[in-house]
Each structure stands twice: as structure tokens, then as C-alpha cells.
Design a protein around this motif. Structure first.
Motif, PDB file in Angstrom:
ATOM      1  N   ILE A  15       0.842  -1.205   0.000  1.00 49.28           N
ATOM      2  CA  ILE A  15       0.000   0.000   0.000  1.00 49.28           C
ATOM      3  C   ILE A  15       0.871   1.247   0.000  1.00 49.28           C
ATOM      4  CG2 ILE A  15      -1.619   1.331   1.404  1.00 49.28           C
ATOM      5  CD1 ILE A  15      -2.880  -1.294   2.274  1.00 49.28           C
ATOM      6  N   ALA A  16       1.912   1.261   0.837  1.00 46.36           N
ATOM      7  CA  ALA A  16       2.782   2.439   0.910  1.00 46.36           C
ATOM      8  C   ALA A  16       3.508   2.675  -0.419  1.00 46.36           C
ATOM      9  CB  ALA A  16       3.794   2.264   2.040  1.00 46.36           C
ATOM     10  N   VAL A  17       3.985   1.605  -1.053  1.00 43.38           N
ATOM     11  CA  VAL A  17       4.690   1.760  -2.325  1.00 43.38           C
ATOM     12  C   VAL A  17       3.754   2.283  -3.403  1.00 43.38           C
ATOM     13  CG1 VAL A  17       5.852   0.494  -4.173  1.00 43.38           C
ATOM     14  CG2 VAL A  17       6.453   0.054  -1.794  1.00 43.38           C
ATOM     15  N   VAL A  18       2.538   1.725  -3.479  1.00 41.33           N
ATOM     16  CA  VAL A  18       1.585   2.169  -4.503  1.00 41.33           C
ATOM     17  C   VAL A  18       1.210   3.634  -4.286  1.00 41.33           C
ATOM     18  CG1 VAL A  18      -0.770   1.849  -5.339  1.00 41.33           C
ATOM     19  CG2 VAL A  18       0.689  -0.127  -4.993  1.00 41.33           C
ATOM     20  N   VAL A  19       0.931   4.007  -3.035  1.00 43.13           N
ATOM     21  CA  VAL A  19       0.582   5.406  -2.759  1.00 43.13           C
ATOM     22  C   VAL A  19       1.748   6.328  -3.108  1.00 43.13           C
ATOM     23  CG1 VAL A  19       0.045   7.029  -0.911  1.00 43.13           C
ATOM     24  CG2 VAL A  19      -1.151   4.854  -1.031  1.00 43.13           C
ATOM     25  N   GLY A  20       2.971   5.920  -2.775  1.00 45.22           N
ATOM     26  CA  GLY A  20       4.124   6.747  -3.096  1.00 45.22           C
ATOM     27  C   GLY A  20       4.312   6.922  -4.593  1.00 45.22           C
ATOM     28  N   LEU A  21       4.177   5.831  -5.371  1.00 44.23           N
ATOM     29  CA  LEU A  21       4.353   5.929  -6.825  1.00 44.23           C
ATOM     30  C   LEU A  21       3.248   6.769  -7.459  1.00 44.23           C
ATOM     31  CD1 LEU A  21       5.498   2.292  -7.707  1.00 44.23           C
ATOM     32  CD2 LEU A  21       6.889   4.354  -7.590  1.00 44.23           C
ATOM     33  N   VAL A  22       1.998   6.542  -7.047  1.00 45.98           N
ATOM     34  CA  VAL A  22       0.889   7.331  -7.601  1.00 45.98           C
ATOM     35  C   VAL A  22       1.072   8.808  -7.247  1.00 45.98           C
ATOM     36  CG1 VAL A  22      -1.597   7.715  -7.476  1.00 45.98           C
ATOM     37  CG2 VAL A  22      -0.711   5.391  -7.646  1.00 45.98           C
ATOM     38  N   SER A  23       1.473   9.086  -6.005  1.00 43.28           N
ATOM     39  CA  SER A  23       1.699  10.477  -5.602  1.00 43.28           C
ATOM     40  C   SER A  23       2.812  11.106  -6.428  1.00 43.28           C
ATOM     41  CB  SER A  23       2.058  10.537  -4.117  1.00 43.28           C
ATOM     42  OG  SER A  23       1.042   9.959  -3.327  1.00 43.28           O
TER      43      SER A  23
END
Length: 440
Positions: A15-23
Motif C-alpha cells: 500500500i505504501a509503495v503504490v501510494v508513493g508511486l501514484v503520488s
């Protein structure tokens, strides 16, 4: 197939990686859009300034006086009429300037921005007053802004990823508590349902329904096993009693062959009784019927198991348990494991059986060594299957279910069972339980 790197990561990390990449992608797009808007605003402000300068120079063009520096006067075709040399504008650019649109000209030198204001002379001819400026300042401003945009975007993406990490951890914390409760739930117990009306409460209710179905299936299996054992034990016991009576009190006129036949029947009835008992215990172990784990002191359990051995001239059994070692199991399970392991070793040993209890950190190990024929390497895994008889010990008595029952009972508590070679040259059977956190 081994899962990939992404599949091996925890849900919180993903979840943290996906949120970071999308951000990062969104912030980069927004920064690009912001830089473009900033450049447009700077250029439009400069266009207004150029247009004001050109408008202020119209009077000079009307009266025929020279224009101020930085301004040019051309006809509508772009031909200079101010005697200052050619103007670096192509025909399409001149037409665009004549229609009132600003033009950016790039060439071997600096990029320049041009603006034109039309003027009609007293003789009726049309002229264009051109004003221009270089865009070096604007591009420098944009480059400086970009130099701040990129680190800001990376920092913002990292902050959002860290926030997602913390939020995911807080959101998954109840899931961890639910998992721990599910791991510790015993027979006929249920998970506590959270008071909230969310997905966790629905999950807890569904797990409770699953546990209820499991307990129902275990109850049906237990009833079937008990009924089958009861129905089988009665005729077996009757057959064994009849055979024992016939052997002890032979009928008049019976021959030695008749008495030997009755002795064979008695031995087979005894084996059948042991087989039914082992099948019942194995069925209950497979059905998950086990009580709540407690601290069982293995040294005392081994002494009790040795005391239950028949008083005959069989191999000697020695016990080595120098310190107290507590296994996480139930006394009944440990007793069955010991009876089967020690009895199995005693059947196959030539003269001696050694039983050792060894604490090993988070585990407690039970070692049973004999000086018998041993177990071949290729059979050391298969001996824990049902009805498996090693060729070297095929002549001994036994149902072939004892070691299978041992494996189910020990592995049901999270332990392991292994077969190897003892220092005396025979077989070594090792059972390993998780150590209890504290003694009773």
C-alpha cells in the motif's frame, strides 16, 4: 513456482509503495502543469509590456521621426523601412504579427518574443511597429523553479508514502489482533466480534460460522469414530475371550494343531483390538480434536510411559532428563506419543532403548534411540505414513499406525517428527514440540 518480490511483500508495504508511486506521478504532472502556467504568465506579462512600448512609439512613426532603441518599423510584408537592416522574421511570423498575435522566434541566438502594433500613415500606407525582447530571463526563472519543483515533489511523495505506511499499519492492526485470536482459538470457542459495523466485524462473523461448521464436522467424525470403535470392540473382545478360553481349556480330543489355531486367533484378535484403538486415535487427530495446550513436563511423562511398559524380559529402557522441560501440548497427547515411540523402539531394539529429553531454546526435543536394525535412508520419511512397515522390521508386531499417529499429534501442535540413526546403530526418532512459556 516461487512468488516474485512484489508478492513476498506485506500488504502494508505494498500500500505504501503504490501510494508513493501514484503520488509521485500525480505531483510530477502537477508540477509540469504549474511550470507551464508560470511560463505562460511571465510571457503574457512581457507581451503587455512590449505592446505598451510599441503603442507609445506610434506617434514617432506617424511623424517620421526615428523610433526608440529596441523598436523596428516595417511594412506589412516585413520589409524594414527604418533603415536599420533586416528583421529576423519569416513571412509566416510577419503574417501572425500583422493579425495581432505575438510570435516567439528561435534561432542560432537567444530566443526572442515579438509583438507588433499596426500604424496607418497620413499617405494611407500601413506600417508595423515591432517590439521584441529576449526570453533568457523567463527560461532562467523556469529553470530555477524546476530546480525547486523536483526535490519538492520527491519529498512530498515520500511524506505521502510514509503517511500511507502509518495509516495502513493503523488500519491493519485490528486484522493482526483478529489473526492472533484466530490462532489461539480452541475447540468450541469463537472469535470476539468487534462492535463496529465494518468489514472486520463481517470477517469475524464469517470466521465464526466457519468454526461452527468445523466443530460440527468434528463432532460428526467423533460420533462416527466412537460408534464404530464400540461396535468393533465388542465382537473383537468376544472373539479374543473365546480364543483365550479355548487355549487355556482345550476341548477334549483337541489336537496340538487345534490349540495352535486358537493361539493364532487370540494373537490376531489382540492385534485387531490395537488396530481399532489406533484408528480411533488417528481419526480424532485428523479431525482436529485436541484440547487447549498446556505445559507438560516431559521428564515425568517419560517416567510414566516407562512405568506402563509390560513387565517382561524385553530390552532395557533408560531415561535421561537432567532438567525440567515443558512442552506445549496436552498430557494425553504426550502420553500417546511416548507410548508409541517407546513401544516401537522396544519392539525393534536388541537390548536397550535410550529416551532423552533435551530443552532447545524455543523447542523441547524428545529423542528415542534403540540398537535395532535401524531405518534405511529412503524410508525415513515414509515411516510416518499410515500402514507403512519397514522391510527390516516387517516380522515384528504392530498396526503400522503408531508413527503416523505420532506425526499427526506432534505436528498438530506446530512441532516436527524426524527419523534418523542412533549412536547405537539403530533408529533415532526425534519429536520436537514448541516449549511452553512457563511451567505449571
Amino acid at each position: 513456482m516461487r512468488p516474485g518480490w512484489w508478492a513476498r511483500r506485506g500488504l502494508r508495504t505494498r500500500i505504501a509503495v503504490v501510494v508513493g508511486l501514484v503520488s509521485l506521478v500525480v505531483l510530477l504532472a502537477l508540477s509540469r502543469l504549474g511550470a507551464g502556467l508560470l511560463l505562460d504568465a511571465v510571457v503574457e506579462a512581457g507581451d503587455g509590456e512590449l505592446r505598451d512600448r510599441a503603442t507609445a512609439a506610434r506617434e514617432a512613426a506617424l511623424v517620421g521621426t526615428p523610433l526608440p532603441g529596441g523598436l523596428r518599423l516595417t511594412d506589412v510584408a516585413g520589409t524594414p523601412v527604418d533603415g536599420r537592416g533586416p528583421v529576423p522574421l519569416a513571412a509566416p511570423a510577419v503574417r501572425a504579427l500583422g493579425s495581432g498575435e505575438p510570435v516567439t522566434v528561435t534561432g542560432p541566438g537567444e530566443p526572442r518574443r515579438w509583438v507588433a502594433v499596426p500604424v496607418t500613415l497620413p499617405d494611407g500606407s500601413s506600417r508595423l511597429v515591432l517590439a521584441s525582447r529576449d526570453l533568457v530571463g523567463s527560461t532562467s526563472l523556469l529553470g530555477g523553479a524546476a530546480g525547486w519543483f523536483l526535490p519538492g515533489v520527491l519529498l512530498a511523495a515520500a511524506v505521502l508514502a510514509g503517511g500511507a505506511w502509518l495509516a495502513a499499519g493503523a488500519a491493519l492492526r485490528p486484522v493482526g489482533r483478529l489473526r492472533a485470536a484466530a490462532a489461539a482459538v480452541g475447540e468450541s470457542e469463537r472469535l470476539p466480534v468487534p462492535p463496529s459495523r465494518d468489514e472486520l466485524a463481517a470477517l469475524a462473523r464469517e470466521i465464526n460460522l466457519l468454526l461452527e461448521r468445523r466443530d460440527d464436522a468434528a463432532d460428526r467424525l467423533r460420533r462416527f469414530s466412537d460408534d464404530a470403535a464400540h461396535e468393533l470392540r465388542s465382537p473383537i473382545a468376544s472373539l479374543r475371550a473365546t480364543a483365550d478360553v479355548a487355549v487355556a481349556y482345550p476341548a477334549p480330543g483337541s489336537t496340538e494343531e487345534d490349540r495352535e489355531a486358537w493361539r493364532t486367533v487370540a494373537r490376531d484378535a489382540e492385534r485387531l483390538s490395537v488396530l481399532v484403538t489406533d484408528l480411533l486415535a488417528l481419526a480424532r487427530a485428523d479431525g482436529g480434536e485436541r484440547g487447549r495446550a498446556q505445559a507438560v513436563e516431559l521428564g515425568g511423562a517419560v517416567a510414566e510411559a516407562v512405568g506402563r511398559l509390560p513387565d517382561d524380559a524385553g530390552p532395557v529402557v533408560t531415561v535421561w532428563a537432567p532438567v525440567g522441560a515443558y512442552a506445549s501440548a496436552t498430557p494425553a497427547e504426550v502420553g500417546l506419543v511416548l507410548d508409541n515411540l517407546v513401544g516401537n523402539a522396544r519392539r525393534h531394539a536388541r537390548s536397550v532403548v535410550h529416551v532423552s529429553v533435551v530443552p532447545a531454546g524455543a523447542w523441547v526435543r524428545l529423542l528415542v534411540d534403540d540398537d535395532g536394525p535401524g531405518i534405511p535412508d529412503e524410508e525415513r520419511t515414509r515411516v510416518f505414513d499410515r500402514f507403512t512397515r519397514v522391510e527390516a522390521t516387517a516380522g515384528t508386531t504392530g498396526s503400522g499406525l503408531g508413527l503416523a499417529l505420532v506425526a499427526r499429534l506432534v505436528e498438530g501442535r506446530g512441532g516436527t517428527v524426524r527419523a534418523g540413526t542412533s549412536p547405537d546403530g539403530g533408529a533415532r526418532l526425534t519429536a520436537r514440540w514448541p516449549a511452553a512459556r512457563s511451567g505449571p
